[in-house]
Design an enzyme around this catalytic site. Sequence first.
Site, PDB file in Angstrom:
ATOM      1  N   GLU A   1      -5.438 -10.841  -2.124  1.00 57.75           N
ATOM      2  CA  GLU A   1      -6.260 -10.744  -0.914  1.00 57.75           C
ATOM      3  C   GLU A   1      -7.753 -10.715  -1.262  1.00 57.75           C
ATOM      4  OE1 GLU A   1      -5.006  -7.619   1.763  1.00 57.75           O
ATOM      5  OE2 GLU A   1      -2.901  -7.909   1.280  1.00 57.75           O
TER       6      GLU A   1
ATOM      7  N   GLU B   1       0.800  -1.228   0.000  1.00 57.33           N
ATOM      8  CA  GLU B   1       0.000   0.000   0.000  1.00 57.33           C
ATOM      9  C   GLU B   1       0.832   1.276   0.000  1.00 57.33           C
ATOM     10  OE1 GLU B   1      -2.747  -0.613   3.258  1.00 57.33           O
ATOM     11  OE2 GLU B   1      -3.692  -2.306   2.246  1.00 57.33           O
TER      12      GLU B   1
ATOM     13  N   ASN C   1       2.441  -4.477  -3.429  1.00 52.85           N
ATOM     14  CA  ASN C   1       1.067  -4.958  -3.249  1.00 52.85           C
ATOM     15  C   ASN C   1       0.185  -3.755  -2.905  1.00 52.85           C
ATOM     16  OD1 ASN C   1      -0.521  -7.480  -2.903  1.00 52.85           O
ATOM     17  ND2 ASN C   1      -0.720  -6.878  -0.746  1.00 52.85           N
TER      18      ASN C   1
ATOM     19  N   HIS D   1      -9.822  -6.428  -2.751  1.00 51.16           N
ATOM     20  CA  HIS D   1     -10.859  -6.329  -1.712  1.00 51.16           C
ATOM     21  C   HIS D   1     -12.042  -5.576  -2.323  1.00 51.16           C
ATOM     22  CE1 HIS D   1      -8.530  -7.924   1.598  1.00 51.16           C
ATOM     23  NE2 HIS D   1      -7.554  -7.089   1.342  1.00 51.16           N
TER      24      HIS D   1
ATOM     25  N   ASP E   1     -11.523 -10.736  -1.607  1.00 51.04           N
ATOM     26  CA  ASP E   1     -12.812 -10.954  -0.940  1.00 51.04           C
ATOM     27  C   ASP E   1     -13.804  -9.955  -1.524  1.00 51.04           C
ATOM     28  OD1 ASP E   1     -12.146  -8.601   0.491  1.00 51.04           O
ATOM     29  OD2 ASP E   1     -11.724  -9.658   2.357  1.00 51.04           O
TER      30      ASP E   1
HETATM   31  C1  XIL Z   1      -5.982  -7.455   7.980  1.00 49.54           C
HETATM   32  C2  XIL Z   1      -6.195  -8.755   8.736  1.00 49.54           C
HETATM   33  O1  XIL Z   1      -7.030  -9.586   7.971  1.00 49.54           O
HETATM   34  C3  XIL Z   1      -6.780  -8.492  10.093  1.00 49.54           C
HETATM   35  O2  XIL Z   1      -6.841  -9.699  10.855  1.00 49.54           O
HETATM   36  C4  XIL Z   1      -5.938  -7.462  10.846  1.00 49.54           C
HETATM   37  O3  XIL Z   1      -6.552  -7.134  12.070  1.00 49.54           O
HETATM   38  C5  XIL Z   1      -5.785  -6.208  10.008  1.00 49.54           C
HETATM   39  O4  XIL Z   1      -5.234  -6.533   8.752  1.00 49.54           O
HETATM   40  N1  XIL Z   1      -4.870  -5.234   3.509  1.00 49.54           N
HETATM   41  C6  XIL Z   1      -3.791  -5.977   3.905  1.00 49.54           C
HETATM   42  C7  XIL Z   1      -3.937  -6.970   4.990  1.00 49.54           C
HETATM   43  O5  XIL Z   1      -2.730  -5.905   3.251  1.00 49.54           O
HETATM   44  O6  XIL Z   1      -2.759  -7.140   5.725  1.00 49.54           O
HETATM   45  C8  XIL Z   1      -5.085  -6.636   5.906  1.00 49.54           C
HETATM   46  O7  XIL Z   1      -5.265  -7.728   6.803  1.00 49.54           O
HETATM   47  C9  XIL Z   1      -6.345  -6.370   5.117  1.00 49.54           C
HETATM   48  C10 XIL Z   1      -6.140  -5.206   4.174  1.00 49.54           C
END
Ligand code: XIL
Length: 363
Positions: free
Chosen positions: A279, A173, A214, A250, A281
């Site tokens: 990641e 990020e 990422n 996401h 979802d």
């Molecule tokens: C999230 C985890 O899923 C949680 O358990 C934690 O509390 C916070 O982080 N982007 C990312 C991940 O790169 O590391 C994050 O993961 C979600 C958003």
Amino acid sequence: MRLLVTRPGSSPALSLVFAMVVAAGCAGGSSPQASGTAEGSAASPSPALRDIAGSRQIGTAVDLPQLKTDTRYAEILAREFNSVTPENALKWERMEPARGSFNWGGADEIVTFAQAHGQKVRGHVLVWHSQLPGWLNGGGFSGAELREILQNHIATEVGRYAGEIYAWDVVNEPFADDGTWRDTIWLRGLGQGYVADALRWAHAADPGAKLYLNDYDIEGINAKSDAMYELVKSLKAQGVPLDGVGFQAHYDLANPFPSDVAGNLKRFADLGIEVAFTELDARFKLPVTESALARQATYYGQTVAACLAVPACVGVTVWEFTDKYSWVPGFFAGKGAACLYDENLVPKPAYGAALAALAAQAP
Ligand code: XIL
């Protein structure tokens, strides 16, 4: 490099999960049908995701509490996925909670589980603005001190898992939503060059690891993905060791599915790197409805299909596979149900869509 731990792992709890998974015949086991059953573990003729993923990775984030205590979770994890990403265990606040003092236990358990089940491990994450320990965030360090702290963290963590963690999210990020540089302790202390430095230090610690940048909301073509594209181009032109870009994916069903995701992946691939969804979802406003689940399935299906359409896309990782342990409800008020499986570990339409997208292109 760490000493290889003998299977099935260091903790009695994890040993128990391991034994039960083996007893359940996870490795070649059958997968639940997309329609599922109340138990979610009925035998069916359909293959598991990993069975038809070919050389692609089909991965999931995994966190320790559930891995240690939930045998059905561990069983599905082993059966369906050929890659895992520690969801929190490798983050700075867990890994180096006090300066110079590293805490390997949690990540070791996940790596050991993965090795026992023929799964690759994606390392997440080395440089990020979030989940930093208090000593680092509030330390008031000079640029020179920060540089030494970061170099030591990367060298120690990557060196420890050299040869075991196949790819690292070296920088996570780096950009704000409008495509400008995100204001972080790294940018403030070290300037934009922190990205190249971090990649070089990671490469020195494990020349065999794939090194990634990422970010989220870069799946389509927009100001933020343009910024990432320009950064990759410039790093490659300077000969910085960079192997890939991770697209977090996401999604929120309140937004349309991004347009031309495959075209966006391809323009990055054309810079000579690999790409991956890291990641995935797809959240929506609760309650769960059939139409939301059907729409969600299209986000999963389209994402898997976009990856398969681009040869340089190495795979898709979901950010937890079950709503039971998803981060979403804790971070997005009123939203949830973002994963492949529901809270009872029953596969949702999204699972069927991911399976179908893989099957459509399976050899
Ligand atoms: C999230 C985890 O899923 C949680 O358990 C934690 O509390 C916070 O982080 N982007 C990312 C991940 O790169 O590391 C994050 O993961 C979600 C958003």
